[in-house]
Design an enzyme around this catalytic site. Structure first.
Site, short mmCIF file in Angstrom:
data_model
loop_
_atom_site.label_atom_id
_atom_site.label_comp_id
_atom_site.label_asym_id
_atom_site.label_seq_id
_atom_site.Cartn_x
_atom_site.Cartn_y
_atom_site.Cartn_z
N HIS A 208 -33.82 -23.10 28.55
CA HIS A 208 -34.35 -22.51 28.44
C HIS A 208 -33.00 -21.67 27.65
CE1 HIS A 208 -37.29 -23.20 30.72
NE2 HIS A 208 -36.41 -23.77 31.91
N THR B 147 -31.34 -25.50 32.57
CA THR B 147 -30.62 -23.98 31.87
C THR B 147 -30.79 -24.28 30.65
OG1 THR B 147 -29.95 -24.06 34.07
CG2 THR B 147 -28.60 -22.82 32.77
ZN LIG Z 1 -27.56 -27.16 34.96
#
Ligand SMILES: [Zn+2]
Length: 105
Positions: free
Chosen positions: A42, A39
């Site tokens: 990105h 995450t």
């Molecule tokens: Zn995470």
């Protein structure tokens, strides 16, 4: 304290901030380690829309309680802790109940 900040998509800066304090209803955690997950990668590129420039990066972290604010029980300085980085306003807690990463109790 130092923090890793998303200065702009594709660029991170280490920024010095004033040392935080534990306000009423808060627990101050002295971070020992923080992971970097997909995450974050990105978010760094801007691909997932979950990060915006100016944000402090890293949401999978662990440390020790440095201080507790008024009204806090169950935590004490020196206690090893981790955090759930998903923040839900108290008024919306019922609507979020049972969702992924949200404690049902
Ligand atoms: Zn995470």
């Amino acid at each position: 304290m130092k923090a890793l900040v998303l200065a702009e998509f594709g660029r991170l800066d280490v920024v010095e901030y004033p040392d935080p304090v534990a306000a009423s209803g808060e627990v101050l955690v002295a971070i020992a380690h923080t992971g970097i997950c997909g995450t974050d990668l990105h978010g760094y590129t801007g691909a997932n829309g979950r990060r915006v420039p100016g944000m402090v990066m890293g949401h999978e972290t662990a440390g020790v309680v440095a201080a507790v604010g008024d009204g806090i029980s169950g935590f004490a300085p020196g206690q090893v802790v981790t955090v759930n980085p998903v923040v839900v306003p108290t008024d919306d807690a019922q609507a979020w109940r049972g969702r992924e990463q949200q404690h049902p109790g």
